[in-house]
Structure formats: structure tokens, C-alpha cells
Write a protein that holds these residues in place. Structure first.
Motif, mmCIF file in Angstrom:
data_model
loop_
_atom_site.group_PDB
_atom_site.id
_atom_site.type_symbol
_atom_site.label_atom_id
_atom_site.label_comp_id
_atom_site.label_asym_id
_atom_site.label_seq_id
_atom_site.Cartn_x
_atom_site.Cartn_y
_atom_site.Cartn_z
ATOM 1 N N ALA A 234 1.196 5.198 -8.262
ATOM 2 C CA ALA A 234 1.179 6.471 -7.531
ATOM 3 C C ALA A 234 0.374 7.514 -8.298
ATOM 4 C CB ALA A 234 2.608 6.961 -7.294
ATOM 5 N N ILE B 56 4.693 8.511 -3.767
ATOM 6 C CA ILE B 56 5.509 7.368 -3.355
ATOM 7 C C ILE B 56 6.967 7.667 -3.679
ATOM 8 C CG2 ILE B 56 6.049 4.922 -3.772
ATOM 9 C CD1 ILE B 56 3.154 4.377 -4.258
ATOM 10 N N CYS C 149 5.151 5.425 0.897
ATOM 11 C CA CYS C 149 4.101 6.401 0.643
ATOM 12 C C CYS C 149 4.087 7.471 1.730
ATOM 13 C CB CYS C 149 2.761 5.680 0.564
ATOM 14 S SG CYS C 149 1.479 6.810 0.063
ATOM 15 N N THR D 62 1.955 10.097 3.457
ATOM 16 C CA THR D 62 0.521 10.328 3.552
ATOM 17 C C THR D 62 0.151 10.843 4.950
ATOM 18 O OG1 THR D 62 -1.650 9.275 3.248
ATOM 19 C CG2 THR D 62 0.119 7.851 4.032
ATOM 20 N N VAL E 40 -4.095 4.767 -0.893
ATOM 21 C CA VAL E 40 -2.764 4.185 -0.658
ATOM 22 C C VAL E 40 -2.865 2.659 -0.653
ATOM 23 C CG1 VAL E 40 -0.896 3.931 1.027
ATOM 24 C CG2 VAL E 40 -1.905 6.190 0.621
#
Lengths: 462, 462
Positions: free
Chosen positions: A359, A366, A381, A383, A394
Motif C-alpha cells: 500500500a 488498503i 483497496c 479507490t 492498485v
């Protein structure tokens, strides 16, 4: 204007069971997997075995792909009709055919909601342990197709451990029943054990017999807080190596804790690095003794504080918080990508370090939670799928995480399945020969690759 | 004179590992299944994965059948090389590769003796529950191939419930490993779960990872005597419906009791119609409470007497008596034909009546014992294979028994496998479509039908 396909299907099934409007198709174009959408050509709401057979025979005549779907809570894309065709939705087949309290089994249709079955059997002093995170929505049929796990997997096993018999339709419309209510059955190849976890690519389940067990008499729930996540991970191994198998042994890191607290606000401390949610169940005397050992294992691993839930409500609150981890994380950013690696318990600390480093290295967020007791972690994750650059990072981070899980003797998926999201990691996980064997089996059942195509196996290069 | 086949194999494996004398071939021409003998063309004593691969590659070149065998304790003929060819004996591959006490798993080669593994893991406070009757001789590889059960199956499950990972050679000499030490693994199709119980017809196991659990702290053993076998059978259901799952719940009828008493002479009463051997294990407080419930269930079902084993030696004596049931019966007449039906617990009384009536109708002697707790009964006929007329009547009686088991929702085999002895009943048991599916799977793995041919499926009519 109704397409000929839809009109023929309506002749067969009746108007009400066939959906084709754009809005309806959109509703059935995704499950709980991020970044994955594809509309079916038509949706059929089957409510009997006869309906399933009719749809399959029609699809065979027309040479159409068929995908099956329950509630669509899957996390690897197993029920998304990525090649279009007919979507069979089994949620209307939700009859509980029998609960045999005397001999401890339940016979259900595939659309029965997992938590509804829990309530029904527990009212009779019985217990159906598998409890996937989505149990309030998920269906038993989907649970069997994915071999779903849950919070109680460590002590009680996963869905597949409770399936005694399956009625299964194959792509040609034929049906078999394999298995009985008996716990032991070795007549020929055990097709039931094989069909569990085949993710809708081999057959469609129409009737499922499940083993039940007596309901545990009591339980005690602990909340253990840690300043260092590695200490929490070490506690997991410490408990097991003291020969105590808790019914639940869940981990949440600080990212997850804070999101959950934002979401449900039950007073989780925001300044810890990790927590463990631990439950022991069974006979009161066993629970008392195991609780002592758990306390000792936590203390030996630098727990900051250890609290016992004062009553059933407080315990339920903690479990609800844990079950809400995914939805809590999902509120933070537009896109939530949840993974499902599993590693042997003794290397959980090492795996946690790798997740944290990945991460940091790729500059992403994360949050990790999961069933630490059986080594099954969900690094998640937070995002935004519109940010192509971040999504690329990612993917790179997950690649590092998957490689490490495999290198540590673990697996790319503990309970969510391979589906689409993990298909590209499968060759590395199982090796090219095992992959070829799986393809050969798939071909033996579905030579035209029409049943849930595009899942588990990457599209072949031509 | 050494045949070219033997001489080529000796060039490959070395002289010591290739047996071909008449006496040696005879020793490997049968297992524990009655009425079944066939010599292999040659026997190979493999002691490494490399040996297995070399034999398979040689067999492929020569187009020869290959059959695998452990200790040959099977009861359905699974290891008898009925089509000749090469016999691979895995008993020399008997290394315990690892016992991971920390994470609770054992990694073994296929030739490890089941009881040896028990002793090793129990010395570390761990437990490998599957305990087939032949556990002092049987191998783990054979147990996995047959998905062997045992006395503790009711509470703890069967061999397949403990297999986490398998290394498997296919007929072409290629190998896969599927599974990890993790309890959860849903990467692609679960080939391990599928391979369990395929009776040596799909692959040869070279490395097996088994799940272990903590060893139960204590146990109590009961001997319950009955004047009426139907009362004994009713007690079985009565215990389970009181939500107690004993670790052992075994039944013996009067024929069996008398043969066992002749054999081991431990003072079993000869004038009862049935006995139950019941054991509850676990935490002392749980055992104490379950023992009370068991006592009450026995009393409610007209038990004549109920005795608790005074100590571990007495308990062990009773278990040894039960485990000797088959050998005790086998001493009475030249031929012992043991069957392996399983029915739902509530219909055990009805099944027992059918067995008794069939024995009377066809004028034969059947002793019945078995794992009544999971409905798995072993009606055992004492006969003489030279008496063709009686053997014919035995077959007729078993036909009645199998039909009844199927009609009651049971199965033709709970733990011994289909092999040769039950191949002709398999179509009725699973239906023609499931049988066709099994054949298709077999063909996908072994298109030339060279791996353990003649098992599970009847030779195809041409």
C-alpha cells in the motif's frame, strides 16, 4: 418492440417471468464485484425445476450462453453475464422443502436466503454454521456455487462441509441427483463434492440437502485491541497453538476500524492499530475454560485491552460491526476492491507486513479485515475507478500481495471464488497442468462453453 | 525366464523393486474382498515420486493397465488388478514428511499406516479422527482413494473431511498439486475434493496434507445390551434427536456378538439380541452431561443393561472387540461377504427388519454390525464360495437389501466404495445420467481406460 428471443421465451415461461427492459437488464448487469458490468440479453425469473429445464432446452436450440444468479452478492463476478445470453435468476425458488429436526438435515431450494435458514433451524435448537458476510441477502444456491465461507469457518468449516446432496441441471437440460441424507455416501464419484464451488460453470442447483448440527449452548465474545497489528496477528497463532479453536477469530486493521466506526458508531477506539473479535461457543464450562486461555494468549501478545461483551446485544453489535466492514469501507471512496487471500496462520504477521508495504509503495489506501483464524484476509483497496493511474497502481499492489500469498503457501481465494477477478492469477496458483485438467472437466460437461462462459478460465488466445 | 516386460521395468527401477514370481504375483492378486482374485502381470514396489512417474511413462509406452495398491484392506476390490498389467504398490512410500503441531496439519506419503499416524499426532496432543476398521494395516493413500470412514465418522466425519491437499499423478505421468495447508481454498475447481473417493481410477496420490484437530480431553464408553434389536436401533435415533452426537455409536447383532465372543472372549453376553457400543468424548463436563442423556435415551428404549467401561483398558477392550467383528465373523465359515449399506437413522429399525427377513427367506446366515450412528450398517453373510447354490441365494438376499436401502433414501455404500463388488448396483443407485457423467469424467482423465480399469463401471456392452 419485443425481440424474437424474448417473445419465444415468454411463450415458454409466461410473460411475467421474462424481463427485457433496459432498466431491468441494467439491474442484473452486476453483482458485488467492482469494475464489472455486462447486461444479459434477457432475464428469466424461474420458479420451478420445470422452468430451469425449459430455459436450458431453449438456450440449447438457440445456442445461447446461460448464466445463473441468486442475490448477486458474489465478489468475483461469478453471476455477471459477461457474454450476454440468458440470465437465470433463482431467487423465486425459495421454498424450504423440509427441516428434519429428528435426523438433523434441511432440504431447500436454491433461492432460500442464508440468514432465513439460520433463523428457521435455530428456532428448533439446530444450527447451520456457514455465515458469509452477505448472509442476510445471499442465497444458499449461490453459497454452494461459490463454496462460501464466513466468520464461523475456522471451527465449523464452510458451506461445502454441510452439503449432503444436490439436484443439478446440466447445460443440455438433463438433471441428476447425487447424494442422500446420509452422512456417508461413496457410490461412484462423489459428484456433490465436485460440484460445490464450481461457480455456476458446470451446473445449476435446484434442490440442496444440508447437514445441520445441534446449536451451541452458549458463547462468549471478546474484543481485543492492539497497538501493533503484528501482535494481533501473533495472537491468532498463539490461540490455535494452545489447542483452542474459537468459533470466530476476526481481525480488523485501523483503516477498517475507523470506517466501521464512522458507519455504525458503536464506540470502537479509533487510535488502535488492530482489533480481534474472538468468540468461543459451546458448553458453558468449555466456553469458560477457553475464555481463560484466550485471555492468556492475548496478554502474552501485548494486547492493549481486552473486553468481554456484557450481553447478547453487545456481542451482536460487535458482529454487526464486523459484518459491516465491507459496506463501511465502500462508503469512503467510489470504488472498493476487496481481495480474499488465505495464508497459513503462522505467516499471517508476514503477510500483514507485505500488505502494508505494498500500500505504501504504490501510494494507495488498503484496509484489511478478515477471518484471521483460518488465515483468510480481505485486503480492501479504497479507490476510484475513474482514476486510471491509481487503478493501475492498485493492480500492481495486488499483484505483489497475490505473489506473496502464493509464496507463503497460501491461496488467491479463500471463499470468494475465482470468477473473473482472479482468473488471471489462477494459472500461477494451481499450475498449468491442473488448469488444463479443470478445462478438460469443464469441456466434458459443457463442450460448447455455454454455461457461465468467461469465468474461472481466461478466454483462450486464438 | 524373465519376460521382456519385467526386464525392461528392472532396467528402469532396479531389480529389487520389480516382482514377477508366481508366488509374489499371487500375494498381490487379492484384497479383503471375497470371491475376487486376479494376478497382475508384474508388481512394482515404488518408493518415490520418480518411481511412480517412470512406471506410468513405461506403461504409457507399452499401453498397459496400471492399478495402485496400498495394504490391500479394501472391501470392494478397488486394488485388485482385474485386467492384469502393472501393479504399483505404495507401501514403501511411508514417510511422515511433517507434523505441524503449531498449525495443526500432517503431511504424509501415501503408504503411511493409519494407526501409526494416530499414534504420532496423539503424542503431540493432536487428533486425526478417521479410524477405519482396518486402521492398524490400512494406508492413508488407500483411505483417501476410498474415502474411508470408521467408528468416529458420526461426530468427526470421514477421511475426505480431513484432506487439505493432494499431489496426484495422472495416467500420462503428469502430476498436479491442488490445495494448501489452508482450511479455505476456492481457486478454480477443487480437484482435491473431487479426487477423494475416486478409488484409484483417476490418479495416484504421492503426497497428502491432512487437517488435524485438538485431541479430545476425555471420553466415556458405554456397553448397552438389548433383548430386541429394534429397541437398539431406536436408541440410535433417540440419542441423536436429543441433540447428542456421540463420538462412537456402534451396533452389533447376536450373530456378531457370539462370533466376537468366540474370538476374543471378553465376556460379552451371548443371549442378547443386540448391543450398542457408545462413546462420548470431549471436555469432562460435556462428557458427563452427554452420558446422562445417553443413559436416559437407552432406558427409554428398553435397554436390558447399561454398563460404563471402568477404565481405559476396559474401553479399549470393547473397541477392539468391535474392530474384530469382521475377522471374528470370517472365522466361522470359509467365505465372508460384508456389505456396506447406509440409511437415514430414523429408518434403521425398518432396515434391520428387512435384513433379518432376507436372511430367513433365503436360508442364509447374516450377522449385522456397523456404525449405526451414521446409519452405516455392515450386514455380513457367512457362507462358502464353493456352495454355488448358497452363493446364488446370498446374491438374491443382498439384492433385496440393496433395493430396500435405496428405497429408504440410503446408499449402496457408505465407506467401502463401489469397486467391483457394487458396480452392478451403481446404475440403480445414482441413475443413468449421473453414471454417464461419471464415465465422461473418467474418460476426460483416462481416455484409454488404463488406470485401474474394471472398477466402478461395469464393462461396457459392445
Amino acid at each position: 418492440m419485443v425481440s424474437p428471443l424474448v417473445s419465444k421465451l415468454r411463450d415458454i415461461l409466461g410473460k411475467r417471468k421474462v424481463l427485457d427492459s433496459d432498466a431491468e437488464l441494467l439491474c442484473y448487469s452486476f453483482d458485488a464485484t467492482p469494475l464489472l458490468y455486462h447486461k444479459p440479453d434477457v432475464v428469466t425469473l424461474v420458479d420451478s425445476e420445470e422452468d430451469i429445464r425449459l430455459v436450458l432446452e431453449f438456450a440449447a436450440q438457440e445456442g445461447l450462453p446461460v448464466t445463473t444468479r441468486g442475490s448477486g452478492t458474489g465478489l468475483s463476478g461469478g453471476s455477471v453475464p459477461v457474454n450476454g445470453g440468458i440470465l437465470i435468476v433463482t431467487t423465486s425458488m425459495n421454498r424450504v422443502i423440509e427441516i428434519d429436526a429428528h435426523d438433523m438435515s434441511a432440504t431447500v431450494e436454491p433461492g432460500v436466503i442464508t440468514a432465513n435458514l439460520h433463523a428457521l433451524v435455530e428456532a428448533q435448537g439446530l444450527f447451520y454454521p456457514p455465515d458469509p458476510g452477505s448472509m442476510k441477502i445471499s442465497t444458499i444456491g449461490g453459497n454452494v456455487a461459490e463454496n462460501a465461507g464466513g466468520l464461523r469457518g475456522l471451527k465449523y468449516g464452510v458451506t461445502g462441509d454441510y452439503v449432503l446432496s444436490l439436484d443439478t441441471y446440466f447445460i443440455d437440460g438433463s438433471k441428476i441427483r447425487y447424494g442422500t441424507k446420509c452422512l456417508k455416501d461413496v457410490a461412484g464419484y462423489n459428484l456433490t463434492k465436485f460440484l460445490i464451488g464450481t461457480e455456476g460453470t458446470i451446473g445449476i442447483f435446484s434442490r440442496i440437502v444440508l447437514k445441520l448440527i445441534p446449536k451451541p449452548k452458549t458463547k462468549t465474545t471478546f474484543l481485543a485491541l492492539y497497538d501493533d497489528i503484528v501482535d494481533a496477528a501473533r495472537t491468532v497463532s498463539a490461540i490455535i497453538s494452545r489447542k483452542v479453536i474459537p468459533s470466530t477469530l476476526e481481525l480488523m486493521d485501523s483503516v477498517t476500524i475507523n470506517c466501521v466506526e464512522d458507519h455504525v458508531n458503536i464506540g470502537l477506539p479509533r487510535d488502535v492499530e488492530a482489533l480481534l473479535l474472538i468468540e468461543t461457543d459451546g458448553h458453558p464450562e468449555v466456553v469458560r475454560e477457553e475464555a481463560e486461555i484466550i485471555r492468556e494468549a492475548c496478554t502474552a501478545n501485548r494486547v492493549r485491552s481486552l473486553r468481554i461483551a456484557a450481553n447478547a446485544r453487545e456481542s451482536e453489535e460487535l458482529f454487526t460491526a464486523r459484518r459491516n466492514a465491507l459496506s463501511a469501507l465502500a462508503r469512503v471512496k467510489p470504488t472498493t476492491i476487496l481481495e480474499d487471500i488465505t495464508v497459513p496462520r503462522p505467516v499471517i504477521p508476514e503477510m500483514m507486513v507485505t500488505i502494508r508495504q505494498a500500500a505504501e509503495q504504490y501510494g494507495i489506501t488498503i484496509g484489511t479485515f478478515g477471518h484471521a483464524g483460518d488465515g483468510n484476509l480481505h485486503p480492501t483497496c479504497l479507490t476510484d475507478e475513474r482514476d486510471k493511474d491509481e487503478i493501475h497502481r492498485v493492480e500492481q499492489a495486488y499483484e505483489v500481495i497475490f505473489e506473496k500469498a502464493i509464496a507463503l503457501g497460501g491461496t488467491i481465494s479463500g471463499e470468494h471464488g475465482t470468477g473473473i477477478s482472479k482468473a488471471k492469477y489462477l494459472p500461477k496458483m494451481v499450475g498449468s497442468k491442473a488448469l488444463e485438467v479443470m478445462k478438460r472437466i469443464k469441456h466434458a460437461f459443457d463442450p460448447e462453453n455455454r454455461l457461465n462462459p468467461g469465468k474461472i478460465f481466461l478466454p483462450t488466445e486464438r
